[in-house]
Design an enzyme around this catalytic site. Structure first.
Site, PDB file in Angstrom:
ATOM      1  N   GLU A 128       0.857  -1.032   0.082  1.00  0.00           N
ATOM      2  CA  GLU A 128      -0.061  -0.049  -0.132  1.00  0.00           C
ATOM      3  C   GLU A 128       0.854   1.182  -0.067  1.00  0.00           C
ATOM      4  O   GLU A 128       1.731   1.181   0.523  1.00  0.00           O
ATOM      5  CB  GLU A 128      -0.851  -0.154   1.256  1.00  0.00           C
ATOM      6  CG  GLU A 128      -0.226  -0.229   2.680  1.00  0.00           C
ATOM      7  CD  GLU A 128       0.301   1.109   3.138  1.00  0.00           C
ATOM      8  OE1 GLU A 128      -0.554   2.126   2.420  1.00  0.00           O
ATOM      9  OE2 GLU A 128       1.103   1.177   3.860  1.00  0.00           O
ATOM     10  N   PHE A 129       0.414   2.443  -0.527  1.00  0.00           N
ATOM     11  CA  PHE A 129       1.159   3.563  -0.788  1.00  0.00           C
ATOM     12  C   PHE A 129       0.214   4.708  -0.313  1.00  0.00           C
ATOM     13  O   PHE A 129       0.489   5.899  -0.653  1.00  0.00           O
ATOM     14  CB  PHE A 129       1.391   3.935  -2.093  1.00  0.00           C
ATOM     15  CG  PHE A 129       2.407   2.793  -2.885  1.00  0.00           C
ATOM     16  CD1 PHE A 129       3.546   2.946  -2.314  1.00  0.00           C
ATOM     17  CD2 PHE A 129       1.943   1.628  -3.514  1.00  0.00           C
ATOM     18  CE1 PHE A 129       4.660   1.864  -2.871  1.00  0.00           C
ATOM     19  CE2 PHE A 129       3.003   0.854  -3.929  1.00  0.00           C
ATOM     20  CZ  PHE A 129       4.316   0.822  -3.544  1.00  0.00           C
TER      21      PHE A 129
ATOM     22  N   CYS B 234       5.924   4.765   9.671  1.00  0.00           N
ATOM     23  CA  CYS B 234       6.358   4.086   8.523  1.00  0.00           C
ATOM     24  C   CYS B 234       7.875   4.527   8.189  1.00  0.00           C
ATOM     25  O   CYS B 234       8.821   3.658   8.289  1.00  0.00           O
ATOM     26  CB  CYS B 234       5.518   4.545   7.332  1.00  0.00           C
ATOM     27  SG  CYS B 234       3.965   3.985   7.530  1.00  0.00           S
TER      28      CYS B 234
HETATM   29  C1  UGA Z   1       4.420   7.218   4.214  1.00  0.00           C
HETATM   30  C2  UGA Z   1       4.551   7.225   2.778  1.00  0.00           C
HETATM   31  O1  UGA Z   1       4.515   8.694   2.372  1.00  0.00           O
HETATM   32  C3  UGA Z   1       3.310   6.524   2.151  1.00  0.00           C
HETATM   33  O2  UGA Z   1       3.474   6.526   0.813  1.00  0.00           O
HETATM   34  C4  UGA Z   1       3.384   5.110   2.609  1.00  0.00           C
HETATM   35  O3  UGA Z   1       2.223   4.118   2.207  1.00  0.00           O
HETATM   36  C5  UGA Z   1       3.228   5.263   4.251  1.00  0.00           C
HETATM   37  O4  UGA Z   1       4.359   5.874   4.716  1.00  0.00           O
HETATM   38  C6  UGA Z   1       3.251   3.622   4.747  1.00  0.00           C
HETATM   39  O5  UGA Z   1       4.227   3.046   4.402  1.00  0.00           O
HETATM   40  O6  UGA Z   1       2.104   3.109   5.038  1.00  0.00           O
HETATM   41  P1  UGA Z   1       3.176   8.543   6.197  1.00  0.00           P
HETATM   42  O7  UGA Z   1       3.705   7.759   7.469  1.00  0.00           O
HETATM   43  O8  UGA Z   1       1.769   8.718   6.470  1.00  0.00           O
HETATM   44  O9  UGA Z   1       3.113   7.922   4.671  1.00  0.00           O
HETATM   45  O10 UGA Z   1       3.540   9.985   6.047  1.00  0.00           O
HETATM   46  P2  UGA Z   1       4.321  10.966   5.000  1.00  0.00           P
HETATM   47  O11 UGA Z   1       3.416  11.914   4.608  1.00  0.00           O
HETATM   48  O12 UGA Z   1       5.206  10.307   4.354  1.00  0.00           O
HETATM   49  O13 UGA Z   1       5.238  11.943   6.062  1.00  0.00           O
HETATM   50  C7  UGA Z   1       6.131  11.094   7.031  1.00  0.00           C
HETATM   51  C8  UGA Z   1       6.854  12.223   7.768  1.00  0.00           C
HETATM   52  O14 UGA Z   1       7.826  13.018   7.029  1.00  0.00           O
HETATM   53  C9  UGA Z   1       5.910  13.387   8.559  1.00  0.00           C
HETATM   54  O15 UGA Z   1       6.686  13.608   9.906  1.00  0.00           O
HETATM   55  C10 UGA Z   1       6.211  14.587   7.772  1.00  0.00           C
HETATM   56  O16 UGA Z   1       6.079  15.676   8.372  1.00  0.00           O
HETATM   57  C11 UGA Z   1       7.676  14.471   7.061  1.00  0.00           C
HETATM   58  N1  UGA Z   1       8.016  15.297   5.937  1.00  0.00           N
HETATM   59  C12 UGA Z   1       7.165  15.201   4.995  1.00  0.00           C
HETATM   60  C13 UGA Z   1       8.985  16.214   5.920  1.00  0.00           C
HETATM   61  O17 UGA Z   1       9.489  16.357   7.002  1.00  0.00           O
HETATM   62  N2  UGA Z   1       9.438  16.767   4.750  1.00  0.00           N
HETATM   63  C14 UGA Z   1       8.640  16.750   3.982  1.00  0.00           C
HETATM   64  O18 UGA Z   1       9.095  17.502   2.958  1.00  0.00           O
HETATM   65  C15 UGA Z   1       7.612  15.713   3.849  1.00  0.00           C
END
Ligand code: UGA
Length: 473
Positions: free
Chosen positions: A152-153, A264
Site C-alpha cells: 500500500e502507498f 512508516c
Molecule cells: C508514508 C508514505 O508517504 C506513504 O506513501 C506510505 O504508504 C506510508 O508511509 C506507509 O508506508 O504506510 P506517512 O507515514 O503517512 O506515509 O507520512 P508521510 O506523508 O510520508 O510523512 C512522514 C513524515 O515526513 C512526517 O513527519 C512529515 O512531516 C515528514 N515530512 C514530509 C518532512 O519532514 N518533509 C517533507 O518534505 C515531507
C-alpha cells in the site's frame, strides 16, 4: 466479490471501506475487542479525514461487515487480504502476528480463493511466504492457493483519497502458476484507472520499501541542505523551490524542519539498516538518513537554547502541534514528543497544543510533565518562545497580534517552514526557520525567466530576501 480483510488498523480499515465503495462485500476482521466494539458502535478508532463517511456508507449499504473471528470470513472469501501490524514498537520488524494470522486462516480458505498480503514485511519473510502458505495447506490436506502481495502507498491524513485514486497499483506474485490469483486481484481493483504493475513479490516488496526509503532520503537531504544554507546565508525554501522545477528532482518531500516521524518512514529506515548490517551489507547512505533525521530534533533544541541565550531552566516554551504530521492524531515517533522531552530534561516548562484532543491526552502520558493546553492562546501565554511543530491549517491562519499580546518574548521558531515569516514579523515577532536564518540579511539578483531572456541583454531585478521568490514566465 466477497473479500475478507484481516486487521482493521489504518491500512486494513481504509482498504475494507474502499473495496466496499467499489461494490464488493467486505468482511473486516479485528481481533482487538476494544477496536471491534468501537467499529460496531460506528466509532472510528483514529482520526483519518473522510474515513468515517466512507465506513458509514459501507455499513449503510450492507457491504461492509465487521467480525472478531477470522474463521468464517476466511471460509466465505474469494480473496483474503492481510493487513496486520508488522512493527515490534521498538524499531524492529515482528512477523509473529502475520504468522499466527496465516496459520489460522490459510487452512480454511476455499481452494479457489486467493491470499493477498498487504502488510509491509521484511524481504526474507516475503521470500519465505509461498512455502509457508503451501505448507499450511498441505498440513490441512488442502491444495495450494495463489499467493500475492499488494503493497500500500497510502499516507495518513489522505489515506482515503490515496486508496481510491492511487498513482499506481502494484501486484507482487509469490505463487500464482495459472494466473488465476492475478485475475481475481484485478477484478477487485477493476475501478482503479492507474497503471497496474505486476512483478515478483520480492520486487514488489522493494518497490514499497524503496519508495519509503527514498522519501526519507529526500527529507534528510533537504535537512542537510538547510544546515548548509544556514551556514552560508541562504534560504533553503528558495533553494528547494529552484531545485524543484527540474523534472528529475521535483518539488515534493524536500521540506526541511524537525524531520520525519510516524509509523512508516523512521521504522523502515532503521529496520532496513539493522537487517542489512545483520546480513553483512554496508548501507552508509541509509544510516546517514537516520542520523540526520535524529540530529534535526537535537539541533532544534539547541537552536531554542541559542535563541533564548541563557539556558532553558524555567523558560516557558509553547509547542504548536504534537502529531507527526497534520490531519492525523498519530503520535508514533512524532518529533514534537522527542523535542518536548529534551526541553523538559533541560529544565524548560513546555506548554503544548494540538488540534486533536486525543493526541493531547496521550502526549501527556508519553511525556512526563508536558502541559497539554486546550487551545493555542493558553499554550502561548507567558511563553519565551513559540515553536511550530506540526503544520496544522489552524496555525497557518493564527492571529499573531493576539499571540503577541500573550507571550513573554516575541520569538517564533518554525520547525516546518510553514509560517509566513512576513506575517509573523509584522506582528512584532523575531522569526527563525530551519535553513532560513539569512532572512532579510542579503540582497539577491533574480534573472527573469525564459520568455524574457535575450543573450547579451539579460535584464535583472534586484530584491530583498524578505520578498517571496518572483517567478516570471
Ligand atoms: C508514508 C508514505 O508517504 C506513504 O506513501 C506510505 O504508504 C506510508 O508511509 C506507509 O508506508 O504506510 P506517512 O507515514 O503517512 O506515509 O507520512 P508521510 O506523508 O510520508 O510523512 C512522514 C513524515 O515526513 C512526517 O513527519 C512529515 O512531516 C515528514 N515530512 C514530509 C518532512 O519532514 N518533509 C517533507 O518534505 C515531507
Amino acid at each position: 466479490m466477497h473479500i475478507s480483510v484481516v486487521g482493521l488498523g489504518y491500512v486494513g480499515l481504509v482498504t475494507s471501506a474502499g473495496l466496499a465503495r467499489w461494490g464488493h462485500t467486505v468482511e473486516g476482521v479485528e481481533t482487538s475487542p476494544e477496536r471491534l466494539h468501537a467499529l460496531l458502535s460506528d466509532k472510528i478508532p483514529f482520526h483519518e479525514p473522510d474515513l468515517p463517511e466512507l465506513v458509514a456508507a459501507g455499513r449503510e449499504s450492507g457491504r461492509l461487515l465487521f467480525s472478531g473471528s477470522n474463521l468464517e470470513p476466511a471460509q466465505r472469501a474469494d480473496i483474503v487480504i492481510t493487513a496486520v501490524g508488522t512493527h515490534d514498537g521498538n524499531g524492529g520488524w515482528q512477523t509473529n502476528t502475520m504468522r499466527a494470522c496465516l496459520s489460522e486462516i490459510v487452512p480454511h480458505m476455499r481452494d479457489e480463493a486467493v491470499l493477498v498480503v498487504r502488510s509491509t514485511l521484511p524481504p526474507e519473510f516475503i521470500l519465505e511466504l509461498p512455502e509457508l502458505v503451501t505448507a499450511l495447506r498441505r498440513e490441512a490436506g488442502r491444495g495450494p492457493i495463489p499467493v500475492l502481495t499488494n503493497p500500500e502507498f497510502t499516507r495518513e491524513g489522505s489515506a482515503v483519497h490515496d486508496f481510491l485514486h492511487p498513482e499506481r497499483l502494484i501486484i507482487g506474485i509469490a505463487h500464482d502458476p495459472d494466473g488465476s490469483g492475478l485475475r481475481r486481484a484485478q477484478e477487485a481493483y477493476a475501478d482503479v484507472t492507474a497503471p497496474t504493475l505486476v512483478m515478483s513479490a520480492i520486487d514488489a516488496a522493494f518497490a514499497k520499501l524503496g519508495s519509503n526509503l527514498f522519501l526519507a532520503t529526500k527529507i534528510s537531504f533537504a535537512n542537510e541542505l538547510a544546515l548548509l544554507c544556514d551556514a552560508y546565508g541562504a534560504d533553503v525554501s528558495n533553494a528547494v523551490l529552484g531545485m524543484g522545477y527540474d523534472d528529475r528532482i521535483g518539488p515534493k518531500f524536500l521540506k526541511s524542519g524537525i524531520g520525519f516521524g510516524g509509523s512508516c518512514l523512521p521504522h523502515q529506515v532503521t529496520m532496513t539498516v539493522a537487517e542489512a548490517r545483520r546480513d553483512g551489507l554496508e548501507v552508509p547512505l541509509l544510516g546517514a538518513v537516520d542520523t540526520v533525521n535524529h540530529r534535526q530534533r537535537t539541533r532544534f533544541v539547541e537552536t531554542i537554547e541559542s535563541l533564548l541565550g541563557s539556558g532553558l531552566s524555567g523558560r516557558r516554551i509553547a509547542l504548536l502541534g504534537l502529531t507527526f504530521k497534520p490531519n492525523t492524531d498519530d503520535l508514533r515517533d512524532a518529533p514534537a514528543l522527542t523535542i518536548a522531552k529534551l526541553l523538559i530534561a533541560r529544565g524548560a516548562i513546555v506548554q503544548a497544543y494540538d488540534p486533536m484532543p486525543a493526541a493531547r491526552l496521550r502526549a501527556q502520558g508519553i511525556v512526563p510533565n508536558l502541559q497539554a493546553m486546550p487551545n493555542v492562546l493558553d499554550a502561548v501565554r507567558g511563553a519565551d518562545l513559540v515553536a511550530l511543530m506540526t503544520e496544522w491549517a489552524e496555525f497557518g491562519s493564527l492571529d499573531w497580534a493576539a499571540v503577541r499580546d500573550l507571550v513573554a518574548q516575541p520569538i517564533v521558531l518554525d520547525g516546518r517552514g510553514f509560517l509566513d515569516p512576513t506575517t509573523v514579523e509584522t506582528a512584532g515577532f523575531a522569526y527563525t526557520g530551519i535553513g532560513r536564518r539569512s532572512r532579510g540579511s542579503v540582497g539577491v539578483t533574480l534573472t527573469p525567466g525564459p520568455a524574457a531572456i535575450a543573450v547579451g541583454s539579460t535584464p535583472s531585478v534586484t530584491f530583498e530576501m524578505d520578498d517571496a521568490v518572483q517567478v516570471i514566465s
